[in-house]
Scaffold this motif. Sequence first.
Motif, PDB file in Angstrom:
ATOM      1  N   UNK A 429       3.869  -4.173  -3.052  1.00 37.24           N
ATOM      2  CA  UNK A 429       3.222  -5.280  -2.224  1.00 37.24           C
ATOM      3  C   UNK A 429       3.393  -5.200  -0.695  1.00 37.24           C
ATOM      4  N   UNK A 430       4.278  -4.424  -0.459  1.00 37.47           N
ATOM      5  CA  UNK A 430       4.333  -4.382   1.101  1.00 37.47           C
ATOM      6  C   UNK A 430       3.554  -3.161   1.582  1.00 37.47           C
ATOM      7  N   UNK A 431       3.498  -1.755   0.804  1.00 42.65           N
ATOM      8  CA  UNK A 431       2.422  -0.955   1.219  1.00 42.65           C
ATOM      9  C   UNK A 431       1.012  -1.159   1.090  1.00 42.65           C
ATOM     10  N   UNK A 432       0.733  -1.834   0.006  1.00 39.93           N
ATOM     11  CA  UNK A 432      -0.820  -2.264  -0.283  1.00 39.93           C
ATOM     12  C   UNK A 432      -1.209  -3.129   0.733  1.00 39.93           C
ATOM     13  N   UNK A 433      -0.151  -4.141   1.470  1.00 35.97           N
ATOM     14  CA  UNK A 433      -0.296  -4.919   2.456  1.00 35.97           C
ATOM     15  C   UNK A 433      -0.785  -4.391   3.795  1.00 35.97           C
ATOM     16  N   UNK A 434       0.151  -3.296   4.355  1.00 37.81           N
ATOM     17  CA  UNK A 434      -0.019  -2.622   5.567  1.00 37.81           C
ATOM     18  C   UNK A 434      -1.495  -1.576   5.371  1.00 37.81           C
ATOM     19  N   UNK A 435      -1.673  -1.136   4.196  1.00 38.78           N
ATOM     20  CA  UNK A 435      -2.681  -0.164   3.917  1.00 38.78           C
ATOM     21  C   UNK A 435      -3.989  -0.654   3.590  1.00 38.78           C
ATOM     22  N   UNK A 436      -3.934  -1.558   3.095  1.00 44.36           N
ATOM     23  CA  UNK A 436      -5.275  -2.045   2.444  1.00 44.36           C
ATOM     24  C   UNK A 436      -5.589  -3.501   3.018  1.00 44.36           C
ATOM     25  N   UNK A 437      -6.697  -3.532   3.894  1.00 45.09           N
ATOM     26  CA  UNK A 437      -6.783  -5.089   4.284  1.00 45.09           C
ATOM     27  C   UNK A 437      -7.322  -6.066   3.241  1.00 45.09           C
ATOM     28  N   UNK A 438      -8.091  -5.596   2.144  1.00 46.27           N
ATOM     29  CA  UNK A 438      -8.318  -6.413   1.221  1.00 46.27           C
ATOM     30  C   UNK A 438      -7.467  -7.184   0.245  1.00 46.27           C
ATOM     31  N   UNK A 439      -6.201  -6.883   0.500  1.00 49.55           N
ATOM     32  CA  UNK A 439      -5.137  -7.361  -0.551  1.00 49.55           C
ATOM     33  C   UNK A 439      -5.119  -8.824  -0.472  1.00 49.55           C
ATOM     34  N   UNK A 440      -5.260  -9.379  -1.550  1.00 48.05           N
ATOM     35  CA  UNK A 440      -5.427 -10.774  -1.771  1.00 48.05           C
ATOM     36  C   UNK A 440      -3.878 -11.529  -1.775  1.00 48.05           C
TER      37      UNK A 440
END
Length: 598
Positions: A429-440
């Motif tokens: 959740x943390x890594x996707x959150x800072x690397x992918x702007x489209x994280x819902x």
Amino acid sequence: MISQLTTIDFIVLIASLLFLVAASAFAGRKKKDSEDYFMAGRSLRWWSVAGSIYGTNIHAQQIIGMLGIGYSIGFAQSHYEVLAVPAILILCYLFIPIYRKRSVFTLSQFLEHRYNEQARLAYTVLIVAFIVIQLIAGFYIGSRTLGLLFQGSSFEISYLQGILLIAGVTVLFTVYGGMDSVVVADNILTVLMIFTVLIVGVMTLTQPEIKGIDGLLALDHAQPADQQKMHLYLPADHPRLPWLGIFTGLNILHCFYWTTNQYQVQRVLAAASDRDAQLGTIAAGFLKLSIPFFSIASGVAAYYIFNHRFGAGSVKPDDAFLKLMATVVPSGYGIIGLTLAGLTCAIFSAIYSMMNSVTTLLAFDIYRKYLNRRASDRQTVQFGRLSAVAICAVATVLTLWTYDPASSDNFFLQLADQTSYIKPSLVAVFFVGILYAGAHPRAAVIAMLAGPVFGLLADLLYNHVLATIPAVRDLFGARLNFLYRVFIICTCCTLLLLGLSRRWKQGGPVKAPDLVLSAPGLARWIWIFLGLEGLLIVGVLTGLLRPQTAAWPGALIPMALFLSAYARKPAGGSLLASDLFYAGLLSSVTVWILFFFA
């Protein structure tokens, strides 16, 4: 152990403990508001950050557990220290700049900024559960260690008495201290623990059976191949430390500990500046690299010493550290007293460091968020103190219920296994959150809570289905190693988060765009590093290069890349004052170790 102390040892031991208590009490004597109490006024300089990180990370159960696994399994345990370096650098250059933008108290507050309120609550619940598990483990190994320290003396204490003593001291420090006290205690502890590790390590490696690190390597290499312990890589089906699990699951665990774990990251949130946070974290990384040589290698040396002097299997892994101290450290000079002071302080310091963080989470993410939104600073601090008492009471009961003080299992690996169901989803959740702007946001909450479920399903599927297939069992072992489980959980949670985010794409502006990483050249540098190191690895695997030969060019590659990044900075300043120089040096030492001890 305590019965072996001379008068000077007693004086040094008592004086060291009194100094720790007095210095911590002095540091925490004035508390103005919640930021002072929970975050030390956000005033920590880099050396305080380094000392506090190391003091929190290298605690009694870490030293005892690391040496115990070196004793029972071997040098492969060094991956728990060496492979922390990539995660440390990720914290420095990816997360610290993002975390410190909003001046948050907790990482759950960061998740609310990046996702939503439900993500904040989910993180709080999971991380509080994780810290409570850590506290229970700390009570267990702390009480067991105190029992060994005072065994045979007039101060001998039982397992229950040790747990109650630790709980009582923890409550006192947490209630009357705060983060200022924790940081001071951590820094004093760091000095004592470095001294302890160096003394025990040097004394062990200079024993006549060992004759230094070269002698240890020669002694170990003279053993049959399946009995050698001074290698970093164990078979992929090894039940405890498989090499494939090391480079998958363990790296994920390191990312959790260094980038998404409240009680470790709280130190960098309390730093005076980004540079203090980064330099302090890098300095802590250098301190961690002393552990493989002076603690884990000492455990391997202890294996040979004990076998020679006392017979094979005469000492339990978790008791190896204290037995080694009694065997190799000379008495009558105050050295034993000082090393025991460091170990005793570590028992308490690590626990109330965690307690400070769990009370911060409860105060800001539960009390101020849901129970009393208009709470004053005084009420918030008071709630934190009361919650410390309640958590200690719960941890005391659960320690007595869950741990056997007579156990001979590797405690450190037991603890890593127990907490491995919680950590991987948080990393995703943390890594996707800072690397992918489209994280819902809703997808992030679901992925976070799905982690333990994926872990249980992975256990059932592997242990009852896949393990019955001979080829799978021969490759990965009869039961699913927790490091493989960590990788499976993190992968499933990442895919779930990405899949749901694409399905629920909102089409509006990105939530908190300043909390999404924007570094287009970073991936290129990573691929260059991996490509160059990959060529050396191929050379080693094909027999064209010896690992010890490949270690030197392998170490030069990361330094060259960091120096290149330094040269590209518009106003680089002095090289020796640059965090990039020390990050490159830390990376080089790490790569050298990974090759040399293959």
